[in-house]
Design a protein around this motif. Structure first.
Motif, PDB file in Angstrom:
ATOM      1  N   LEU A  89      45.405  40.928  41.640  1.00 53.84           N
ATOM      2  CA  LEU A  89      45.942  40.729  42.990  1.00 53.84           C
ATOM      3  C   LEU A  89      47.390  41.229  43.058  1.00 53.84           C
ATOM      4  N   LYS A 136      46.259  28.952  46.372  1.00 49.98           N
ATOM      5  CA  LYS A 136      46.700  29.838  45.285  1.00 49.98           C
ATOM      6  C   LYS A 136      45.494  30.417  44.551  1.00 49.98           C
ATOM      7  N   VAL A 137      45.555  31.708  44.294  1.00 52.66           N
ATOM      8  CA  VAL A 137      44.516  32.379  43.515  1.00 52.66           C
ATOM      9  C   VAL A 137      45.191  33.047  42.320  1.00 52.66           C
ATOM     10  N   ASP A 142      41.661  34.453  48.368  1.00 51.62           N
ATOM     11  CA  ASP A 142      43.074  34.533  48.739  1.00 51.62           C
ATOM     12  C   ASP A 142      43.255  34.464  50.259  1.00 51.62           C
ATOM     13  N   PHE A 190      41.545  29.288  40.844  1.00 52.00           N
ATOM     14  CA  PHE A 190      42.148  29.036  42.163  1.00 52.00           C
ATOM     15  C   PHE A 190      42.381  27.550  42.376  1.00 52.00           C
TER      16      PHE A 190
END
Ligand SMILES: *Cc1c(COP(=O)(O)O)cnc(C)c1O
Length: 389
Positions: free
Chosen positions: A277, A271-272, A264, A299
């Motif tokens: 998160l 984008k993860v 991240d 990701f």
């Protein structure tokens, strides 16, 4: 007893004749009848086998259900459950679905007159909007594969129950160690036990657990009639894998958490997808209904041209399909697991050609991050040399 204890003790005490700690493997396909009209409880292995039964009872206990069933693969388990529906029935399904389940629904069931509509099952209003008079079931994956959408199992089950639909949850990603859908109101839990439950990339298997004995009878009828049962050797391998599930899941999650945060922070990873998160939209629901966030991380890389360089440059992490084993694996969903899903549908749910999926293993986190760092840096240099991000 707590789940760690129940896992470690599966099969211990099951053979009083010898005291075997590791349960014996019954390869016998048939069993002698003591007399006419009498049975030891075992007659023929498709119908019931002692080794398979040990596993089936164990998974029913772990998921908090009434009965468990072991199949030759996760897909055989999915198919067995879907045979509960009749021509004319309609099922509402999570839109970011395992590709094989999508294939069964579209290419095997739809021609038989059983239809499916795909929605984001995390949004109850989408489920309501998709409902018709013919709707009979709700099939959920949470988190989904590979974009980690989260659905509220309790809310979905309540809605389904109020309409008289069957709620089915594919719990492959979480396992009963982290998430028990039946406790949250689901009717049926399905597993590809090939993944975390087996845990060592050495056994193909599927499991089904029903919340009630009545549903159990219906699944048992299908299992015995169609016969896609798990063999005794594989049932034993699965029992052996299950014994260490708690330890493995804890490490999978610990490593996945660290990798998700590390990815991240990279500017070539826009984008993860990891439910743990803070920026994940389903984080709170996931935290409420599960005791962990799992070991899967997906990701996006900034440029699809990086993908072949990453896959070729990884040294420790293996480029291979599947997930949930002790070894870390990288998958390219658009070309592998989700290849059967039309491109426009794939793109709409985020399974683009920039998406990679990582099944985080139980290796040392430092080695995993070193491997990822080298592969990503290399790919970035090759594709974006000179370009500023
Ligand atoms: C792998 C998988 C399946 C299919 O299981 P097999 O054991 O490969 O037949 C179904 N659902 C999910 C979520 C999976 O990851």
């Amino acid at each position: 007893m707590k789940i760690e204890t129940r896992l470690a003790q599966i099969g211990n005490g099951s053979d009083p004749a010898t005291g075997a700690i590791s349960a014996p493997i019954y390869h016998s396909t048939t069993f002698a009848h003591p007399a006419l009209g009498e049975s030891t409880g075992y007659d023929y292995t498709r119908t019931l086998n002692p080794t398979r039964r040990l596993l089936e009872d164990a998974i029913a206990d772990l998921e908090g259900g009434a009965r468990g069933f072991a199949f030759a693969s996760g897909m055989a388990a999915v198919h067995a459950v879907l045979t509960l529906f009749q021509p004319g029935d309609h099922i509402i399904v999570s839109n970011d679905l395992y590709g094989g389940t999508y294939r069964v629904l579209e290419q095997i069931l739809r021609p038989l007159g059983i239809t499916a509509t795909y929605v984001h099952t995390g949004h109850l209003e989408e489920i309501e909007a998709a409902a018709t008079d013919a709707t009979k079931g709700l099939f959920i994956e949470t988190p989904t594969n590979p974009t980690m959408q989260i659905s509220d199992i309790e809310a979905c089950s309540k809605l389904a129950q109020s309409r008289g639909w069957l709620t089915m949850v594919d719990n492959t990603f979480m396992t009963p160690f982290f998430q028990r859908p039946i406790d949250l109101g689901a009717d049926i839990v399905i597993h590809s036990a090939t993944k975390y439950l087996g845990g060592h990339n050495d056994v193909l298997a599927g499991l089904v657990v029903t919340a009630t004995p009545e549903l159990g009878e219906r699944i048992y009828f299908v299992q015995n009639s169609i016969g896609a049962v798990l063999g005794p050797q594989d049932a034993w391998l699965l029992v052996r894998g299950l014994k260490t599930l708690a330890l493995r899941m804890e490490r999978h999650m610990q490593n996945a958490y660290a990798i998700a945060g590390w990815l991240d922070a990279r500017d070539d990873v826009p984008k993860v997808y990891y439910p743990g998160l803070d920026n994940h939209p389903g984080r709170d629901v996931c935290a409420r209904q599960a005791s962990g966030f799992g070991g899967m991380v997906s990701f996006d890389v900034i440029d699809a041209r990086m993908v072949p360089f990453i896959l070729e440059h990884l040294k420790l992490i293996t480029f291979a399909e599947s997930l949930g084993g002790v070894e870390s694996l990288m998958t390219y969903p658009a070309r592998q697991t989700h290849f059967d899903i039309p491109e426009d549908i794939r793109n709409a749910i985020g399974v683009t050609d920039r998406l990679l999926r990582l099944s985080v293993g139980i290796e040392h986190i430092g080695d995993l991050i070193d491997d990822l760092a080298e592969a990503l840096d290399y790919a970035r240099d090759r594709v974006l040399s000179g370009a500023r991000l």
